[in-house]
Design a protein around this motif. Structure first.
Motif, PDB file in Angstrom:
ATOM      1  N   VAL A 221      -5.968  17.785  11.052  1.00  0.00           N
ATOM      2  CA  VAL A 221      -6.896  17.624  12.181  1.00  0.00           C
ATOM      3  C   VAL A 221      -6.215  16.759  13.235  1.00  0.00           C
ATOM      4  CG1 VAL A 221      -9.181  16.859  12.912  1.00  0.00           C
ATOM      5  CG2 VAL A 221      -8.840  17.681  10.563  1.00  0.00           C
ATOM      6  N   ALA A 222      -5.938  17.324  14.397  1.00  0.00           N
ATOM      7  CA  ALA A 222      -5.290  16.581  15.478  1.00  0.00           C
ATOM      8  C   ALA A 222      -6.350  16.036  16.424  1.00  0.00           C
ATOM      9  CB  ALA A 222      -4.317  17.480  16.232  1.00  0.00           C
ATOM     10  N   ILE A 223      -6.246  14.751  16.748  1.00  0.00           N
ATOM     11  CA  ILE A 223      -7.156  14.122  17.712  1.00  0.00           C
ATOM     12  C   ILE A 223      -6.435  14.092  19.056  1.00  0.00           C
ATOM     13  CG2 ILE A 223      -8.507  12.072  18.263  1.00  0.00           C
ATOM     14  CD1 ILE A 223      -8.446  11.375  15.272  1.00  0.00           C
ATOM     15  N   ILE A 224      -6.958  14.842  20.013  1.00  0.00           N
ATOM     16  CA  ILE A 224      -6.279  15.074  21.290  1.00  0.00           C
ATOM     17  C   ILE A 224      -7.154  14.576  22.437  1.00  0.00           C
ATOM     18  CG2 ILE A 224      -5.291  16.824  22.823  1.00  0.00           C
ATOM     19  CD1 ILE A 224      -3.735  16.526  20.233  1.00  0.00           C
ATOM     20  N   GLY A 225      -6.537  13.932  23.411  1.00  0.00           N
ATOM     21  CA  GLY A 225      -7.283  13.490  24.589  1.00  0.00           C
ATOM     22  C   GLY A 225      -6.383  12.730  25.545  1.00  0.00           C
ATOM     23  N   ALA A 226      -6.949  12.347  26.670  1.00  0.00           N
ATOM     24  CA  ALA A 226      -6.219  11.547  27.652  1.00  0.00           C
ATOM     25  C   ALA A 226      -6.083  10.114  27.126  1.00  0.00           C
ATOM     26  CB  ALA A 226      -6.963  11.573  28.990  1.00  0.00           C
ATOM     27  N   PRO A 227      -5.267   9.280  27.761  1.00  0.00           N
ATOM     28  CA  PRO A 227      -5.146   7.888  27.310  1.00  0.00           C
ATOM     29  C   PRO A 227      -6.468   7.127  27.401  1.00  0.00           C
ATOM     30  CG  PRO A 227      -3.345   8.473  28.803  1.00  0.00           C
ATOM     31  CD  PRO A 227      -4.332   9.594  28.867  1.00  0.00           C
ATOM     32  N   ASN A 228      -6.692   6.251  26.434  1.00  0.00           N
ATOM     33  CA  ASN A 228      -7.816   5.304  26.455  1.00  0.00           C
ATOM     34  C   ASN A 228      -9.205   5.952  26.428  1.00  0.00           C
ATOM     35  OD1 ASN A 228      -5.963   3.256  26.521  1.00  0.00           O
ATOM     36  ND2 ASN A 228      -6.188   2.841  28.709  1.00  0.00           N
ATOM     37  N   VAL A 229      -9.323   7.119  25.838  1.00  0.00           N
ATOM     38  CA  VAL A 229     -10.656   7.734  25.721  1.00  0.00           C
ATOM     39  C   VAL A 229     -11.248   7.504  24.327  1.00  0.00           C
ATOM     40  CG1 VAL A 229     -10.243   9.495  27.477  1.00  0.00           C
ATOM     41  CG2 VAL A 229      -9.681   9.985  25.075  1.00  0.00           C
ATOM     42  N   GLY A 230     -10.506   6.811  23.442  1.00  0.00           N
ATOM     43  CA  GLY A 230     -11.060   6.460  22.134  1.00  0.00           C
ATOM     44  C   GLY A 230     -10.461   7.197  20.957  1.00  0.00           C
ATOM     45  N   LYS A 231      -9.270   7.772  21.121  1.00  0.00           N
ATOM     46  CA  LYS A 231      -8.653   8.547  20.025  1.00  0.00           C
ATOM     47  C   LYS A 231      -8.362   7.654  18.814  1.00  0.00           C
ATOM     48  CE  LYS A 231      -5.159   9.958  22.448  1.00  0.00           C
ATOM     49  NZ  LYS A 231      -5.556   9.165  23.649  1.00  0.00           N
ATOM     50  N   SER A 232      -7.682   6.540  19.053  1.00  0.00           N
ATOM     51  CA  SER A 232      -7.313   5.646  17.955  1.00  0.00           C
ATOM     52  C   SER A 232      -8.544   4.986  17.341  1.00  0.00           C
ATOM     53  CB  SER A 232      -6.331   4.580  18.442  1.00  0.00           C
ATOM     54  OG  SER A 232      -5.125   5.184  18.890  1.00  0.00           O
ATOM     55  N   THR A 233      -9.508   4.646  18.174  1.00  0.00           N
ATOM     56  CA  THR A 233     -10.761   4.070  17.670  1.00  0.00           C
ATOM     57  C   THR A 233     -11.465   5.070  16.762  1.00  0.00           C
ATOM     58  OG1 THR A 233     -11.002   2.746  19.691  1.00  0.00           O
ATOM     59  CG2 THR A 233     -12.969   3.040  18.332  1.00  0.00           C
ATOM     60  N   LEU A 234     -11.479   6.332  17.175  1.00  0.00           N
ATOM     61  CA  LEU A 234     -12.111   7.380  16.368  1.00  0.00           C
ATOM     62  C   LEU A 234     -11.390   7.536  15.033  1.00  0.00           C
ATOM     63  CD1 LEU A 234     -14.093   9.687  15.948  1.00  0.00           C
ATOM     64  CD2 LEU A 234     -12.526  11.186  17.207  1.00  0.00           C
ATOM     65  N   LEU A 235     -10.059   7.505  15.054  1.00  0.00           N
ATOM     66  CA  LEU A 235      -9.302   7.615  13.796  1.00  0.00           C
ATOM     67  C   LEU A 235      -9.682   6.471  12.854  1.00  0.00           C
ATOM     68  CD1 LEU A 235      -6.993   8.922  12.107  1.00  0.00           C
ATOM     69  CD2 LEU A 235      -5.461   7.282  13.181  1.00  0.00           C
ATOM     70  N   ASN A 236      -9.733   5.258  13.385  1.00  0.00           N
ATOM     71  CA  ASN A 236     -10.073   4.106  12.557  1.00  0.00           C
ATOM     72  C   ASN A 236     -11.479   4.223  11.981  1.00  0.00           C
ATOM     73  OD1 ASN A 236      -7.575   2.957  13.039  1.00  0.00           O
ATOM     74  ND2 ASN A 236      -8.292   1.654  14.705  1.00  0.00           N
ATOM     75  N   GLN A 237     -12.403   4.752  12.761  1.00  0.00           N
ATOM     76  CA  GLN A 237     -13.776   4.930  12.276  1.00  0.00           C
ATOM     77  C   GLN A 237     -13.831   5.983  11.174  1.00  0.00           C
ATOM     78  OE1 GLN A 237     -16.518   3.395  12.712  1.00  0.00           O
ATOM     79  NE2 GLN A 237     -16.399   2.233  14.609  1.00  0.00           N
ATOM     80  N   LEU A 238     -13.098   7.066  11.349  1.00  0.00           N
ATOM     81  CA  LEU A 238     -13.085   8.129  10.338  1.00  0.00           C
ATOM     82  C   LEU A 238     -12.471   7.638   9.036  1.00  0.00           C
ATOM     83  CD1 LEU A 238     -11.996  11.098  12.622  1.00  0.00           C
ATOM     84  CD2 LEU A 238     -14.127  11.014  11.311  1.00  0.00           C
TER      85      LEU A 238
END
Length: 431
Positions: A221-238
């Motif tokens: 599952v790849a988390i894709i988006g522009a910078p600073n939209v919450g990708k890393s935060t979402l990974l940590n939550q998951l």
């Protein structure tokens, strides 16, 4: 074969189990184990347990222990075997192993117990590989697949296909023996129907590999988006862990950050990626390129953004599931987990579609997949030959043999020593 021994449990636990296997296994165990009943292990029946002490040559007691006896061929390896259950102290285990070696044992190589089980006909090669998969299973789904394969469901289907092919081949080879009489033992239309049926089964198995590989190794599952939209935060939550660095600074994630988590019995392999945007920074551009490559390989893409920022423009295929998330809204906030339960539900639904297959048996092993593709090509050639009228039985039989050989490779009937070494060297010692 030499008698071998190894610790079969992880160091540091309360209990340790030392395995011994080989012709002299019970004799060797008898030389270091004294039962409280005074009975010799050599006189014990198989499938019996005996309480006693492991002792040094001078009679000094190393540990209280239990010795379990297995007599050939009714053991895991098919050989005489003993399992000594002792306390898990590394000193105790190492001392017992040293004593066993002093009395003629050799330390087992990785996977040697299972390799002996295969060589002694206790299981075929696909079942032996399933043992390793079972040990490595990290989700309910991968555990279930390994158990089914280890029990022989897959092997039975391979043998059934091979037996049908052998029957076809024998009829054609009879025609070769009676070629001067111009006798046809095998009805070509019946052979064609059978070949097409076999082709259908092998094709289903081959097509199931995508689902099986995902269940075994985790659905990417790849988390894709522009910078600073919450990708890393979402990974940590998951992951319920601070796996990725979170910062307001743009370009924090420049390389792929990857980890796995089990959701509803399914293993997902999440990949946090660099923010996709226009930049002249060489390192950032390399990270963005890797992000796009990760998106191309993923089976599920979580496309995340926030109000006022468009989703990245990347190419996706019809085989990929794309889940769109607008972060920092009343319905979804990665920073506090709002909406995470709904996302996990979407991921499970997407995974069920990915892992759905028409085949009752799912292939998880690349070696099997390669052999099945080869078998499929051979049976496809046979079908084309049977549709023609000018192909001699010896030519058809040749391609049937090629198909049989490919299936036999899966079962281990036609396998080189190098292949066996590669398979069993990946096992843990003691298994």
């Amino acid at each position: 074969m030499n008698t071998i021994c190894a610790n079969s449990t992880a160091m540091g636990g309360a209990i340790g189990i030392i395995r011994i296997s080989g012709t002299d296994a019970i004799n060797v165990a008898d030389s270091i184990f004294r039962t409280t009943s005074g009975k010799k292990l050599n006189d014990a029946k198989g499938y019996t347990m005996h309480y006693g002490q492991v002792t040094r040559t001078d009679g000094g007691i190393i540990d209280d222990a239990i010795a379990t006896i297995y007599r050939a061929p009714h053991s895991y390896t098919g050989e005489n075997s003993v399992e000594i259950s002792c306390h898990g102290s590394s000193y105790i285990i190492q001392t017992i192993l040293s004593l066993l070696i002093q009395h003629g044992c050799q330390m087992a190589q990785p996977g040697e117990f299972t390799q002996r089980a295969f060589l002694n006909g206790k299981m075929d090669l696909s079942q032996a590989e399933a043992v390793a998969d079972l040990i490595a299973s990290s989700s309910e789904a991968s555990h279930r697949l390994a158990m089914n394969q280890m029990r022989g469901d897959y092997s039975k289907q391979m043998r059934s296909l091979r037996d049908q092919l052998l029957e076809m081949t024998s009829l054609l080879e009879l025609e070769i023996d009676f070629s001067e009489e111009d006798v046809e033992f095998a009805d070509r239309q019946q052979l064609l129907t059978l070949a097409q049926t076999i082709h259908s089964v092998i094709e289903k198995l081959t097509n199931s590999f995508r689902a099986g590989n995902a269940l075994k190794n985790g659905i990417p599952v790849a988390i894709i988006g522009a910078p600073n939209v919450g990708k890393s935060t979402l990974l940590n939550q998951l992951l319920h862990d601070d796996r990725a660095i979170v910062s307001d600074q743009q370009g924090t994630t420049r390389d792929l950050v990857e980890d796995c988590i089990n959701i509803s019995g399914i293993l997902f392999r999440f990949i946090d990626t660099a923010g996709i945007h226009h930049t002249t920074d060489t390192i950032e551009r390399m990270g963005i390129q890797r992000a796009k490559q990760a998106a191309g390989k993923a089976q599920i893409i979580i496309m995340i953004t926030e109000p006022g920022i468009p989703y990245p423009d990347i190419t996706t295929s019809s085989e990929q599931t794309v889940i769109h998330i607008e972060n920092k809204t009343p319905t979804f906030q990665a920073i506090n987990g709002l909406g995470l339960d709904l996302l996990e539900e979407q991921l499970v639904v997407a995974a069920q579609k990915i892992t759905h297959t028409d085949s009752d048996i799912i292939i998880t092993n690349m070696r099997h997949q390669t052999a099945l593709i080869s078998a499929l090509q051979s049976i496809d050639t046979v079908i084309n030959q049977l549709k023609g009228n000018d192909v001699t039985p010896d030519i058809i039989a040749l391609d049937l043999h090629a198909c049989i050989d490919s299936l036999s490779e899966i079962l281990g009937d036609l396998t080189s020593d190098d292949t066996l070494h590669n398979i069993f060297s990946n096992f843990c010692v003691g298994k």
